[in-house]
Design a protein around this motif. Structure first.
Motif, short mmCIF file in Angstrom:
data_model
loop_
_atom_site.label_atom_id
_atom_site.label_comp_id
_atom_site.label_asym_id
_atom_site.label_seq_id
_atom_site.Cartn_x
_atom_site.Cartn_y
_atom_site.Cartn_z
N PHE A 157 118.60 115.30 -41.68
CA PHE A 157 117.24 114.94 -42.06
C PHE A 157 116.94 113.47 -41.74
O PHE A 157 115.83 113.13 -41.32
CB PHE A 157 117.02 115.21 -43.55
CG PHE A 157 115.64 114.87 -44.02
CD1 PHE A 157 114.57 115.72 -43.76
CD2 PHE A 157 115.39 113.69 -44.70
CE1 PHE A 157 113.28 115.40 -44.18
CE2 PHE A 157 114.11 113.35 -45.13
CZ PHE A 157 113.04 114.22 -44.87
N ALA A 158 117.93 112.61 -41.94
CA ALA A 158 117.72 111.18 -41.72
C ALA A 158 117.93 110.76 -40.27
O ALA A 158 117.63 109.61 -39.92
CB ALA A 158 118.66 110.36 -42.61
N ALA A 159 118.42 111.67 -39.42
CA ALA A 159 118.82 111.29 -38.06
C ALA A 159 117.69 110.65 -37.25
O ALA A 159 117.91 109.59 -36.64
CB ALA A 159 119.38 112.51 -37.33
N LEU A 161 117.13 109.51 -47.56
CA LEU A 161 117.77 110.31 -48.59
C LEU A 161 116.90 110.43 -49.84
O LEU A 161 116.96 111.44 -50.55
CB LEU A 161 119.13 109.70 -48.97
CG LEU A 161 120.19 109.63 -47.86
CD1 LEU A 161 121.53 109.23 -48.44
CD2 LEU A 161 120.31 110.96 -47.14
N ARG A 162 116.10 109.41 -50.10
CA ARG A 162 115.23 109.46 -51.27
C ARG A 162 114.00 110.32 -51.06
O ARG A 162 113.30 110.65 -52.02
CB ARG A 162 114.79 108.04 -51.64
CG ARG A 162 115.92 107.12 -52.04
CD ARG A 162 116.45 107.41 -53.41
NE ARG A 162 115.46 107.17 -54.45
CZ ARG A 162 115.71 107.21 -55.75
NH1 ARG A 162 116.93 107.50 -56.16
NH2 ARG A 162 114.76 106.97 -56.63
N THR A 163 113.71 110.67 -49.81
CA THR A 163 112.51 111.47 -49.52
C THR A 163 112.85 112.82 -48.91
O THR A 163 112.03 113.42 -48.22
CB THR A 163 111.58 110.69 -48.57
OG1 THR A 163 112.30 110.32 -47.38
CG2 THR A 163 111.04 109.44 -49.22
N PHE A 197 112.10 117.73 -38.88
CA PHE A 197 111.70 118.67 -39.94
C PHE A 197 110.39 119.33 -39.53
O PHE A 197 109.30 118.81 -39.73
CB PHE A 197 111.54 117.92 -41.27
CG PHE A 197 111.25 118.82 -42.43
CD1 PHE A 197 112.21 119.71 -42.88
CD2 PHE A 197 110.03 118.77 -43.07
CE1 PHE A 197 111.95 120.54 -43.96
CE2 PHE A 197 109.76 119.60 -44.15
CZ PHE A 197 110.73 120.48 -44.60
N GLU A 198 110.50 120.51 -38.89
CA GLU A 198 109.35 121.20 -38.32
C GLU A 198 109.32 122.65 -38.79
O GLU A 198 110.36 123.26 -39.06
CB GLU A 198 109.41 121.18 -36.78
CG GLU A 198 109.22 119.81 -36.17
CD GLU A 198 107.75 119.45 -36.01
OE1 GLU A 198 106.91 120.12 -36.63
OE2 GLU A 198 107.47 118.50 -35.29
N GLN A 199 108.11 123.19 -38.88
CA GLN A 199 107.93 124.61 -39.13
C GLN A 199 107.31 125.31 -37.92
O GLN A 199 107.25 126.53 -37.86
CB GLN A 199 107.05 124.84 -40.36
CG GLN A 199 107.71 124.34 -41.64
CD GLN A 199 106.83 124.55 -42.86
OE1 GLN A 199 105.67 124.90 -42.73
NE2 GLN A 199 107.41 124.35 -44.03
N THR A 200 106.84 124.51 -36.98
CA THR A 200 106.33 125.05 -35.71
C THR A 200 106.94 124.25 -34.58
O THR A 200 107.38 123.11 -34.77
CB THR A 200 104.79 124.96 -35.64
OG1 THR A 200 104.39 123.59 -35.78
CG2 THR A 200 104.14 125.78 -36.74
#
Length: 583
Positions: free
Chosen positions: A194-196, A165-167, A279-282
């Motif tokens: 995000f933290a999963a 959560l902090r990042t 967390f991906e963009q590709t």
């Protein structure tokens, strides 16, 4: 009868996609249904045994192999009850610490202390409480065992979720603020997804770490109170006491079978499902797979039912409550600073009050010499912890990166890593004791590695999670520019894994302090070895029922852990938050 049709001549679509053909089950639905029924049968049987009359506590544990399946079920139910409690604790406490500065000032130091308090330090004060809470049922002793396992699981998971959560990337955080996400919506749509990945790996690590303390939680001796609950832990304790190697090996084999079962049926499907939250963009080159998850996706009725349940939950979440309302505009900075100062003053007063009570409680029977002995023992244990964490980092960080960057390898080694992390150090103690006595080695040195046996895996699991979270486009850029090994580690790998490594090393250090209570006092039958240290000090005081020395030992340990965390781990946390956040 005429079927109603819309203007286009088609039958209207049922809400939630639950058409008439949606509930026609197939073979995959039948397989999942049988699994669910089997789980409920086991849960019912185990719950009935856990709520039996208290007279059943007098039934002795035996080394009959026919009893092992029953013992394995009882232990597994305790561990899953503890892991569910740990998840609830994590979601509430870690979220408060990450979202509220005032709560963080209390929660983070408290977690630092609690993760270092030995399991027997909790049992010293909680066994009597739970027995009085359920005086006529086995449930009191069961709750004491579950709470002991909980104390070996919750802190690691809470630190992992707090770190995630902090990042959270700033652009995602700004989107949530711009659209004024309610606390509930932000939690389920941003924070948890995000933290999963990191939380799932740390949940597996916590589940495995619970096995390390299963002996202490099922065979409890505090002063004149002795409780022995049926389970693999109490089986191991009896086998070690009787020097029965065959029984020890049977327990280890049963434990391996249990770990493999819940890895295949629970954790591996969750890892495959949670891959979509990376967390991906590709697109990633490969994805984790699970045969249970594939069966679930091929089923027809059950997934649609769960989607319907999810829709109902979403509608309930829209009800007007404080958690579902948009956040209020931030207050002026001056008023918030004044409130924080008042809060700090209140905390300082509470800390002074607690210290005064500790001094009053211990001063009646203890003196300055007792404090000096506890501090010297604490420094010896501190030296062991620092050296062992450094050595474990040198070994497991490169291995964890190598595994994490290869998803197929990580999936294949997942149950192996869980088994190694779950392997109770008590099984190795007999070998260590025999070797130290036979070779005439110094217990102060050669009992030390036993402290890290169960906690080094925190580093490995967190590094694997961090390396697995490295974005595919970053790896592609590093390969495109042909970065050298050193440059790739310095500019890509270390920034990506640092937040995860800090979490792993912090919890490994706390776990090593916790493990010192069983590692600095090892036995095999009538042969007992003792290493000078704070863990042995607390173990001796607990066995003697000397509560003032138990309190003194825990207070000294807590002070040393907080000091070490403030000087080393917290600065690394801030470095990871400020410089190595994914953007």
């Amino acid at each position: 009868m005429l079927t109603p049709r819309n203007e286009a001549g088609r039958r209207p679509t049922a809400p939630l996609g639950l058409s008439s053909g949606a509930f026609k089950p197939n073979l995959f639905d039948a397989a999942i249904f049988l699994l669910i029924v089997g789980v409920f049968v086991l849960l019912t049987h185990g719950f009935r045994e856990m709520t039996a009359p208290v007279v059943q506590l007098g039934t002795p544990v035996t080394l009959d192999p026919a009893k092992l399946p029953e013992y394995a079920l009882r232990t597994t139910l305790r561990m899953f009850a503890a892991i569910l409690a740990s998840l609830a604790f994590t979601f509430v406490v870690a979220t408060l610490a990450a979202r509220s500065r005032k709560a963080e000032l209390v929660i983070v130091p408290a977690l630092d202390i609690l993760q270092s308090v030995p399991v027997l330090g909790f049992l010293t004060f909680t066994v009597a409480f739970f027995l009085r809470l359920f005086p006529d049922s086995v449930l009191g002793a069961e709750c004491a065992a579950i709470f002991a396992i909980f104390t070996s699981q919750a802190w690691n998971m809470a630190f992992s979720f707090y770190q995630s959560l902090r990042t959270v990337p700033r652009d995602l955080d700004e989107v949530a603020r711009h659209y004024r996400f309610s606390p509930w919506l932000r939690f389920w749509r941003l924070d948890v997804p995000f933290a999963a990945p990191g939380l799932i790996w740390n949940t597996m690590m916590s589940m495995s770490g619970g096995w390390f303390f299963v002996v202490a939680s099922e065979a409890i001796t505090v002063g004149d109170t002795t409780l022995t609950l049926p389970g693999i832990g109490s089986w191991l304790a009896l086998a070690i006491q009787q020097r029965d190697i065959h029984a020890v090996l049977l327990a280890v084999a049963t434990m391996a079978a249990v770990i493999l079962a819940y890895d295949q049926l629970i954790f591996r499907p969750i890892v495959a499902w949670a891959d979509k939250f990376r967390f991906e963009q590709t697109a990633a080159d490969s994805k984790p797979h699970s045969w249970v998850y594939d069966v679930w996706r091929r089923a027809r009725a059950l997934p649609r039912i769960t989607r319907g349940v999810g829709w109902v939950v979403n509608q309930i979440a829209l009800l007007p409550t404080p958690l579902t309302r948009p956040p209020a505009p931030p207050r002026a900075g001056s008023s918030s600073r004044i409130g924080e100062r008042i809060w700090m003053a209140i905390l300082a007063g509470l800390v002074a009050y607690a210290l005064w009570h500790i001094v009053t409680f211990t001063r009646a029977t203890l003196g300055v010499d007792d404090l000096r002995i506890a501090v010297v023992d604490g420094l010896l244990t501190l030296l062991r912890v620092l050296v062992l964490i450094a050595l474990a980092s040198l070994v497991w960080v490169p291995i964890g990166v190598w595994i994490g960057l290869r998803p197929r390898l990580a999936t294949a080694l997942q149950p192996v890593a869980q088994f190694l992390a779950a392997f109770p150090a008590n099984v190795v103690f007999p070998v260590a004791v025999v070797a130290i006595v036979s070779l005439r080695l110094d217990p102060n040195i050669w009992l030390s590695p036993l402290m890290i046996l169960g906690t080094q895996w925190y580093i490995l699991f967190n590094v694997i999670a961090g390396a697995s979270a490295v974005q595919t486009d970053l790896r592609d850029v590093a390969a495109l520019f042909r970065l050298g090994l050193w440059q790739r580690w310095r500019q890509v790998i270390v920034p990506a894994i640092l937040p995860y490594y800090v979490t792993g090393a912090l919890t490994a250090a706390g776990g090593s302090w916790n493990a010192s209570i069983v590692a600095e006092v090892a036995s095999w039958g009538d042969t007992h070895l003792r290493a000078e240290g704070l863990g042995a000090y607390i173990a001796d005081a607990t066995a003697a029922g000397d509560f003032p020395r138990v309190v003194l030992g825990i207070a000294v340990m807590s002070a040393m852990v907080i000091t070490c965390n403030r000087l080393l781990w917290r600065p690394l946390y801030r470095l990871a938050e400020n410089r190595f956040r994914l953007e």
